[in-house]
Design a protein around this motif. Structure first.
Motif, PDB file in Angstrom:
ATOM      1  N   LYS A 194     -16.578 -10.721 -18.030  1.00 43.49           N
ATOM      2  CA  LYS A 194     -15.791 -10.597 -18.674  1.00 43.49           C
ATOM      3  C   LYS A 194     -16.323 -10.166 -20.144  1.00 43.49           C
ATOM      4  CE  LYS A 194     -11.617 -12.058 -15.647  1.00 43.49           C
ATOM      5  NZ  LYS A 194     -11.266 -10.792 -16.175  1.00 43.49           N
ATOM      6  N   ARG A 195     -15.406  -9.321 -20.551  1.00 48.73           N
ATOM      7  CA  ARG A 195     -15.924  -9.252 -22.125  1.00 48.73           C
ATOM      8  C   ARG A 195     -15.401  -9.327 -23.334  1.00 48.73           C
ATOM      9  NH1 ARG A 195     -17.091  -2.147 -23.154  1.00 48.73           N
ATOM     10  NH2 ARG A 195     -15.619  -2.469 -24.569  1.00 48.73           N
ATOM     11  N   GLY A 196     -15.337  -9.312 -24.346  1.00 52.70           N
ATOM     12  CA  GLY A 196     -14.710  -9.736 -24.908  1.00 52.70           C
ATOM     13  C   GLY A 196     -14.052  -7.868 -25.821  1.00 52.70           C
ATOM     14  N   ARG A 197     -13.400  -8.265 -26.034  1.00 53.34           N
ATOM     15  CA  ARG A 197     -12.251  -6.549 -26.453  1.00 53.34           C
ATOM     16  C   ARG A 197     -11.668  -6.802 -27.915  1.00 53.34           C
ATOM     17  NH1 ARG A 197      -8.990  -5.538 -20.618  1.00 53.34           N
ATOM     18  NH2 ARG A 197     -11.089  -5.438 -19.547  1.00 53.34           N
ATOM     19  N   ASN A 257      -7.900  -9.958 -21.445  1.00 51.29           N
ATOM     20  CA  ASN A 257      -8.131 -10.365 -19.733  1.00 51.29           C
ATOM     21  C   ASN A 257      -7.714 -11.005 -19.445  1.00 51.29           C
ATOM     22  OD1 ASN A 257     -11.108  -9.145 -20.309  1.00 51.29           O
ATOM     23  ND2 ASN A 257     -11.796 -10.460 -22.103  1.00 51.29           N
ATOM     24  N   PHE A 258      -6.528 -11.698 -19.780  1.00 54.14           N
ATOM     25  CA  PHE A 258      -5.636 -12.959 -19.076  1.00 54.14           C
ATOM     26  C   PHE A 258      -6.532 -13.683 -18.640  1.00 54.14           C
ATOM     27  CE2 PHE A 258      -4.057  -8.463 -18.539  1.00 54.14           C
ATOM     28  CZ  PHE A 258      -2.518  -9.178 -19.204  1.00 54.14           C
ATOM     29  N   ILE A 259      -7.339 -14.634 -19.705  1.00 52.89           N
ATOM     30  CA  ILE A 259      -7.911 -16.109 -19.568  1.00 52.89           C
ATOM     31  C   ILE A 259      -7.514 -16.890 -19.661  1.00 52.89           C
ATOM     32  CG2 ILE A 259     -10.026 -16.561 -19.189  1.00 52.89           C
ATOM     33  CD1 ILE A 259     -11.476 -14.092 -20.079  1.00 52.89           C
ATOM     34  N   THR A 260      -7.180 -17.737 -18.477  1.00 55.82           N
ATOM     35  CA  THR A 260      -6.710 -19.140 -19.200  1.00 55.82           C
ATOM     36  C   THR A 260      -7.479 -20.298 -19.584  1.00 55.82           C
ATOM     37  OG1 THR A 260      -6.747 -20.387 -17.199  1.00 55.82           O
ATOM     38  CG2 THR A 260      -4.803 -18.483 -17.404  1.00 55.82           C
ATOM     39  N   GLU A 261      -6.732 -21.490 -20.063  1.00 60.73           N
ATOM     40  CA  GLU A 261      -7.802 -22.574 -20.543  1.00 60.73           C
ATOM     41  C   GLU A 261      -8.813 -22.676 -19.374  1.00 60.73           C
ATOM     42  OE1 GLU A 261      -7.896 -26.441 -23.645  1.00 60.73           O
ATOM     43  OE2 GLU A 261      -5.750 -25.383 -22.657  1.00 60.73           O
ATOM     44  N   LYS A 262      -8.179 -23.732 -18.449  1.00 60.13           N
ATOM     45  CA  LYS A 262      -8.525 -23.961 -17.352  1.00 60.13           C
ATOM     46  C   LYS A 262      -9.748 -23.627 -17.128  1.00 60.13           C
ATOM     47  CE  LYS A 262      -7.651 -25.630 -12.110  1.00 60.13           C
ATOM     48  NZ  LYS A 262      -9.161 -25.080 -12.216  1.00 60.13           N
ATOM     49  N   GLU A 263      -9.973 -21.668 -16.701  1.00 58.17           N
ATOM     50  CA  GLU A 263     -10.670 -21.363 -16.512  1.00 58.17           C
ATOM     51  C   GLU A 263     -11.994 -21.105 -16.950  1.00 58.17           C
ATOM     52  OE1 GLU A 263      -8.873 -16.974 -14.100  1.00 58.17           O
ATOM     53  OE2 GLU A 263      -8.347 -17.607 -16.362  1.00 58.17           O
ATOM     54  N   LEU A 296     -27.025 -24.035 -25.071  1.00 61.64           N
ATOM     55  CA  LEU A 296     -25.985 -23.626 -26.095  1.00 61.64           C
ATOM     56  C   LEU A 296     -24.650 -22.549 -25.997  1.00 61.64           C
ATOM     57  CD1 LEU A 296     -24.766 -24.488 -29.558  1.00 61.64           C
ATOM     58  CD2 LEU A 296     -26.859 -22.309 -29.531  1.00 61.64           C
ATOM     59  N   ILE A 297     -23.917 -23.272 -25.671  1.00 63.53           N
ATOM     60  CA  ILE A 297     -22.922 -21.925 -24.926  1.00 63.53           C
ATOM     61  C   ILE A 297     -22.215 -21.720 -26.020  1.00 63.53           C
ATOM     62  CG2 ILE A 297     -20.419 -21.556 -23.689  1.00 63.53           C
ATOM     63  CD1 ILE A 297     -21.962 -24.807 -22.011  1.00 63.53           C
ATOM     64  N   VAL A 298     -21.583 -20.327 -25.810  1.00 57.14           N
ATOM     65  CA  VAL A 298     -21.430 -19.725 -26.835  1.00 57.14           C
ATOM     66  C   VAL A 298     -20.118 -18.645 -26.024  1.00 57.14           C
ATOM     67  CG1 VAL A 298     -23.520 -18.994 -28.594  1.00 57.14           C
ATOM     68  CG2 VAL A 298     -23.012 -17.994 -26.837  1.00 57.14           C
ATOM     69  N   PRO A 299     -19.267 -18.308 -27.069  1.00 53.77           N
ATOM     70  CA  PRO A 299     -17.684 -17.523 -26.530  1.00 53.77           C
ATOM     71  C   PRO A 299     -18.731 -16.109 -25.259  1.00 53.77           C
ATOM     72  CG  PRO A 299     -17.482 -18.176 -28.000  1.00 53.77           C
ATOM     73  CD  PRO A 299     -19.252 -18.242 -27.835  1.00 53.77           C
ATOM     74  N   ALA A 300     -19.729 -15.512 -25.523  1.00 59.28           N
ATOM     75  CA  ALA A 300     -20.286 -14.631 -25.138  1.00 59.28           C
ATOM     76  C   ALA A 300     -20.562 -14.846 -23.975  1.00 59.28           C
ATOM     77  CB  ALA A 300     -21.077 -13.317 -25.807  1.00 59.28           C
ATOM     78  N   LYS A 301     -21.567 -15.807 -23.624  1.00 62.01           N
ATOM     79  CA  LYS A 301     -22.251 -16.858 -22.359  1.00 62.01           C
ATOM     80  C   LYS A 301     -20.916 -16.538 -21.410  1.00 62.01           C
ATOM     81  CE  LYS A 301     -25.992 -19.047 -22.174  1.00 62.01           C
ATOM     82  NZ  LYS A 301     -26.445 -20.798 -22.691  1.00 62.01           N
ATOM     83  N   VAL A 302     -19.588 -17.564 -21.942  1.00 60.95           N
ATOM     84  CA  VAL A 302     -18.661 -17.434 -21.421  1.00 60.95           C
ATOM     85  C   VAL A 302     -17.981 -16.866 -20.132  1.00 60.95           C
ATOM     86  CG1 VAL A 302     -16.462 -18.818 -20.636  1.00 60.95           C
ATOM     87  CG2 VAL A 302     -18.555 -20.029 -22.027  1.00 60.95           C
ATOM     88  N   TYR A 303     -17.942 -15.909 -21.209  1.00 63.79           N
ATOM     89  CA  TYR A 303     -16.986 -14.292 -20.986  1.00 63.79           C
ATOM     90  C   TYR A 303     -18.207 -13.850 -19.630  1.00 63.79           C
ATOM     91  CZ  TYR A 303     -12.740 -14.353 -23.701  1.00 63.79           C
ATOM     92  OH  TYR A 303     -12.075 -14.558 -24.326  1.00 63.79           O
ATOM     93  N   HIS A 304     -19.264 -13.711 -19.993  1.00 62.98           N
ATOM     94  CA  HIS A 304     -20.212 -13.223 -18.916  1.00 62.98           C
ATOM     95  C   HIS A 304     -20.284 -13.767 -17.614  1.00 62.98           C
ATOM     96  CE1 HIS A 304     -23.729 -11.007 -18.362  1.00 62.98           C
ATOM     97  NE2 HIS A 304     -24.911 -11.691 -17.367  1.00 62.98           N
ATOM     98  N   ALA A 305     -20.593 -14.994 -17.284  1.00 59.21           N
ATOM     99  CA  ALA A 305     -20.355 -15.702 -16.855  1.00 59.21           C
ATOM    100  C   ALA A 305     -18.791 -16.031 -16.370  1.00 59.21           C
ATOM    101  CB  ALA A 305     -20.210 -17.316 -16.462  1.00 59.21           C
TER     102      ALA A 305
END
Length: 103
Positions: free
Chosen positions: A41-44, A7-13, A29-38
């Motif tokens: 994007k979605r995990g590929r 998804n070309f996502i940087t650490e800063k984003e 509780l923050i999980v990767p899916a919540k971060v990607y949803h915000a």
């Protein structure tokens, strides 16, 4: 640094999104899916998720340090988050081993 090449996502984003989520509710509780949803994007391949979890832990610790949360609050939350991470990692390893045994 590029964290997710799908998804070309940087650490800063990711850090910016985590801080935004913590501003809404600092003890959620923050999980990767919540971060990607915000980020809409979605995990590929989801190979970046373990690194995203590490970023979530570091960013959350830094956030609560800046916020002057009590040590007991920080320790309790971080221990629950690390336990959640370890349990999920253990489940991933067990699933992989079962698949390999059946092959």
């Amino acid at each position: 640094m590029l964290v997710c090449s799908c998804n070309f996502i940087t650490e800063k984003e990711i850090v910016d999104v985590i801080n935004g989520l913590l501003d809404e509710d600092c003890w959620q509780l923050i999980v990767p899916a919540k971060v990607y949803h915000a980020m809409e994007k979605r995990g590929r391949c989801c190979g970046c998720f373990p690194n995203v979890v590490d970023i979530i832990i570091r960013t959350t610790e830094a956030y609560h340090t800046r916020r002057d949360s009590t040590e007991a609050e920080i320790f309790d939350f971080m221990s629950r988050l690390k336990r959640f991470h370890e349990d999920n990692r253990r489940a991933d390893i067990e699933r992989r081993q079962k698949r390999h045994r059946a092959a």
